[in-house]
Structure formats: structure tokens, C-alpha cells
Design a protein around this motif. Sequence first.
Motif, PDB file in Angstrom:
ATOM      1  N   ALA A  17      35.446  14.443 -31.308  1.00 48.52           N
ATOM      2  CA  ALA A  17      35.090  15.524 -32.223  1.00 48.52           C
ATOM      3  C   ALA A  17      34.151  16.530 -31.557  1.00 48.52           C
ATOM      4  O   ALA A  17      34.305  17.752 -31.715  1.00 48.52           O
ATOM      5  CB  ALA A  17      34.450  14.946 -33.485  1.00 48.52           C
ATOM      6  N   LEU A  18      33.168  16.045 -30.792  1.00 55.24           N
ATOM      7  CA  LEU A  18      32.248  16.944 -30.097  1.00 55.24           C
ATOM      8  C   LEU A  18      32.974  17.789 -29.056  1.00 55.24           C
ATOM      9  O   LEU A  18      32.721  18.995 -28.927  1.00 55.24           O
ATOM     10  CB  LEU A  18      31.131  16.129 -29.433  1.00 55.24           C
ATOM     11  CG  LEU A  18      30.062  15.562 -30.372  1.00 55.24           C
ATOM     12  CD1 LEU A  18      29.131  14.625 -29.612  1.00 55.24           C
ATOM     13  CD2 LEU A  18      29.261  16.698 -31.020  1.00 55.24           C
ATOM     14  N   ARG A  19      33.877  17.154 -28.323  1.00 56.51           N
ATOM     15  CA  ARG A  19      34.634  17.893 -27.301  1.00 56.51           C
ATOM     16  C   ARG A  19      35.508  18.962 -27.949  1.00 56.51           C
ATOM     17  O   ARG A  19      35.562  20.106 -27.474  1.00 56.51           O
ATOM     18  CB  ARG A  19      35.482  16.915 -26.493  1.00 56.51           C
ATOM     19  CG  ARG A  19      36.331  17.551 -25.406  1.00 56.51           C
ATOM     20  CD  ARG A  19      37.027  16.473 -24.586  1.00 56.51           C
ATOM     21  NE  ARG A  19      37.900  17.042 -23.584  1.00 56.51           N
ATOM     22  CZ  ARG A  19      39.184  17.358 -23.792  1.00 56.51           C
ATOM     23  NH1 ARG A  19      39.713  17.147 -24.995  1.00 56.51           N
ATOM     24  NH2 ARG A  19      39.919  17.866 -22.829  1.00 56.51           N
ATOM     25  N   ASN A  20      36.198  18.614 -29.028  1.00 60.80           N
ATOM     26  CA  ASN A  20      37.043  19.594 -29.711  1.00 60.80           C
ATOM     27  C   ASN A  20      36.201  20.735 -30.276  1.00 60.80           C
ATOM     28  O   ASN A  20      36.602  21.909 -30.210  1.00 60.80           O
ATOM     29  CB  ASN A  20      37.840  18.917 -30.826  1.00 60.80           C
ATOM     30  CG  ASN A  20      39.009  18.123 -30.296  1.00 60.80           C
ATOM     31  OD1 ASN A  20      39.583  18.441 -29.256  1.00 60.80           O
ATOM     32  ND2 ASN A  20      39.393  17.074 -31.019  1.00 60.80           N
ATOM     33  N   ALA A  21      35.040  20.401 -30.816  1.00 62.07           N
ATOM     34  CA  ALA A  21      34.170  21.442 -31.365  1.00 62.07           C
ATOM     35  C   ALA A  21      33.714  22.406 -30.275  1.00 62.07           C
ATOM     36  O   ALA A  21      33.609  23.619 -30.504  1.00 62.07           O
ATOM     37  CB  ALA A  21      32.965  20.805 -32.055  1.00 62.07           C
ATOM     38  N   ALA A  22      33.457  21.874 -29.075  1.00 60.85           N
ATOM     39  CA  ALA A  22      33.028  22.733 -27.966  1.00 60.85           C
ATOM     40  C   ALA A  22      34.105  23.754 -27.612  1.00 60.85           C
ATOM     41  O   ALA A  22      33.797  24.913 -27.297  1.00 60.85           O
ATOM     42  CB  ALA A  22      32.675  21.873 -26.755  1.00 60.85           C
ATOM     43  N   TYR A  23      35.372  23.330 -27.671  1.00 59.94           N
ATOM     44  CA  TYR A  23      36.464  24.281 -27.431  1.00 59.94           C
ATOM     45  C   TYR A  23      36.623  25.238 -28.613  1.00 59.94           C
ATOM     46  O   TYR A  23      36.872  26.447 -28.419  1.00 59.94           O
ATOM     47  CB  TYR A  23      37.770  23.539 -27.173  1.00 59.94           C
ATOM     48  CG  TYR A  23      37.927  23.070 -25.743  1.00 59.94           C
ATOM     49  CD1 TYR A  23      38.301  23.959 -24.737  1.00 59.94           C
ATOM     50  CD2 TYR A  23      37.685  21.750 -25.400  1.00 59.94           C
ATOM     51  CE1 TYR A  23      38.440  23.537 -23.427  1.00 59.94           C
ATOM     52  CE2 TYR A  23      37.819  21.314 -24.091  1.00 59.94           C
ATOM     53  CZ  TYR A  23      38.197  22.210 -23.107  1.00 59.94           C
ATOM     54  OH  TYR A  23      38.319  21.794 -21.800  1.00 59.94           O
ATOM     55  N   ASP A  24      36.490  24.734 -29.822  1.00 57.81           N
ATOM     56  CA  ASP A  24      36.702  25.569 -31.008  1.00 57.81           C
ATOM     57  C   ASP A  24      35.700  26.710 -31.095  1.00 57.81           C
ATOM     58  O   ASP A  24      36.043  27.813 -31.543  1.00 57.81           O
ATOM     59  CB  ASP A  24      36.615  24.705 -32.275  1.00 57.81           C
ATOM     60  CG  ASP A  24      37.765  23.715 -32.387  1.00 57.81           C
ATOM     61  OD1 ASP A  24      38.806  23.921 -31.712  1.00 57.81           O
ATOM     62  OD2 ASP A  24      37.630  22.723 -33.139  1.00 57.81           O
ATOM     63  N   VAL A  25      34.448  26.484 -30.683  1.00 57.32           N
ATOM     64  CA  VAL A  25      33.424  27.529 -30.788  1.00 57.32           C
ATOM     65  C   VAL A  25      33.263  28.323 -29.499  1.00 57.32           C
ATOM     66  O   VAL A  25      32.468  29.252 -29.439  1.00 57.32           O
ATOM     67  CB  VAL A  25      32.063  26.928 -31.196  1.00 57.32           C
ATOM     68  CG1 VAL A  25      32.183  26.198 -32.528  1.00 57.32           C
ATOM     69  CG2 VAL A  25      31.506  26.002 -30.112  1.00 57.32           C
TER      70      VAL A  25
END
Length: 334
Positions: A17-25
Motif C-alpha cells: 500500500a505504501l509503495r502504491n501510494a508513492a506512485y499515486d502521489v
Amino acid sequence: MRALLLVPAAIYRAGTALRNAAYDVGLLRSRRLPAPSVGVGNLAVGGTGKTPLAAWLAGEAARRGLRPGILLRGYRGGDEATEHAERTPGAVVVADPDRHRGAARAVREGAQALVLDDCLQRRDLRTDLLLAVVAAESAGERRWLLPAGPWREGLGALGRCDVVVVSYKVASAEEAASEARRLAPRTRLGVGVAAGLKLARFLPLTGGAPLAAGALEGRDGVAVSGIGAPERFAAQLEALGARVRLLDFGDHHAYTAADAAAAAAAAGPEGLIVTTAKDAVKLRGVRGAQSPAWVVAELEVRVTYGESDLARLLDRAVRPQSNPVTAPAAPPVR
């Protein structure tokens, strides 16, 4: 055992989830590839038919007049690279964990369109079309994340995909189409496709005339499997009227002469030994796997729902570039 793995699964989920959030933002960035590209990947580990679908997509690129390049991560021993080379003659097959470097090499070697096998979790890549594959047989299952279960991500990951492809081996076409309709709204483009993975014929492992699918009716034998969800492979053989015993060696198994001898003993003097195309790559060089009893099941992809939507998206994504991107020189391997 699963209860013991729930804590590691929670840690895995949080990290994902943290990795995906880093790409999303925008803290981490995705980069485009140097040719038209289609990515295909799984939400779960193995057994969905991702590799046959990737080969089918490469064939679709070829039918549109482009030489396909197939990019793999290069998992254990190169069996998937060899399988792709056999399935799609003329394709440029590159196995490299650095997909950008692999893409550059494929383009230099003549690829005009790229198919990325197993790239759903590769957020550093930006493909022109992204497909997620889900097995119809998994509908209704509890989605335990790794390592407590086989799921890499939950259904929320469909939100970054353009199309969900519901594959099916033993489920019906109607069940797969229903699941595709249910999951389609979760995708970016709202497109769901159902694709059957059917046993089309059987090829002798050492070469020779193929056997029709109906040739197994009433025959005894064993199903030798080193793939995900091996029980679905055995069920497909039983659906053809064969009486089979499953010998499951585990995904990506490296076969030995002892394994071949065990399969021969289980089959008996008159039984067939049926294996998958993925396993055949590793079995051909194994002592004891050269008898006529060994045959290879050949899967055929048949799109039975959403075909026109998928064709339209492929026409848009896989087409000659008016201003092709020059592939950079690959950095040295360290």
C-alpha cells in the motif's frame, strides 16, 4: 499455519500500500517504453493462464503487422522464455528483471510492439494498455494475501488496469462472463473480457504427430505438473474423459530423472503421462522422459466475451508509431 502467517501478510499488505501510494502521489514515477506496449499480470500467484494470454497478445500484434517483443522478468531457469519462443515463432523474447533495459534490447533486435508478461506490480512501467488476469475458478474464494495465501493484491488493484480478463479452464463460459461483468466497473475503462483456456491437442514430448483432444477419452494416466493451480489442469484432462492421477511437483519445479521415473511408475505400462507446455521445456532434457507415453497439452486462448472491446483497445494500443522513440543503449550489467 495460515494464522501464523497473518502478521507477515499484514506487513506485506502495508508495504504494498505504501509503495502504491508513492506512485499515486508522484513520489515515485513511471516511465514509458520505447514501443507500443501491452502489459498483462496477475492479482494472484500462478494458475490464471497469464503466459498463454501473453503469447496470444503477441500473436495479435503480429496479426496487426508488427513484430512482437515479449518481455519477461527472467524467473528461475528461463522456462517461460523458452516457452514463449516456442509459442510465438519470430517474436523477440527478452528475459531481464530490468524491464526498461529489456525493452531497449527488444527494440534494437527488431521488436515493433511489446508484450510484458507479469507486470501488474511493476509500477515503474507505463504501458499503453494494461490487462489484469483473474481466474473464474477463484470467484468467491477468500483473498488471503501473501504469504498467508496466493494473492499479491486485492481487487482494488483493478483500478489501475484498463481491462480485467477473467480466464477459465473448468468453469463455464457463462460463469466467466458473469464475473467479467461484475469486475469490469472496477477498471479504468470499465472493460471486462472472458477468455477460455482450452486443451486443443496433445503433442508427443519428443516430437511427432499431434493427438486430438478427444484421443484421451477413456485413457488412464498421470498429469505431471509444475505450475500454479495444478488441480485445474487435472480437471481439464478429466473433462476430456481421461482417468488421471495428479503428480504435483510445485510451481517452477526443476525436474530430475527420479521425477520422470516416478511418473512412469504411476502411469503403468499402458498409461499416458500428460504435462504442460511450461513443464515440457524442462522435461525434454531429462533422462526417462523420452518414451512415447509422454505428451504435452497445448492450450488455446478463446475470447468468449468482450472480444470486440478488446480488439478495439488493441487496435488503438498496438499500432505503428509515426514518431518512434529511439531505444537508448542498455546500461552494462553489473
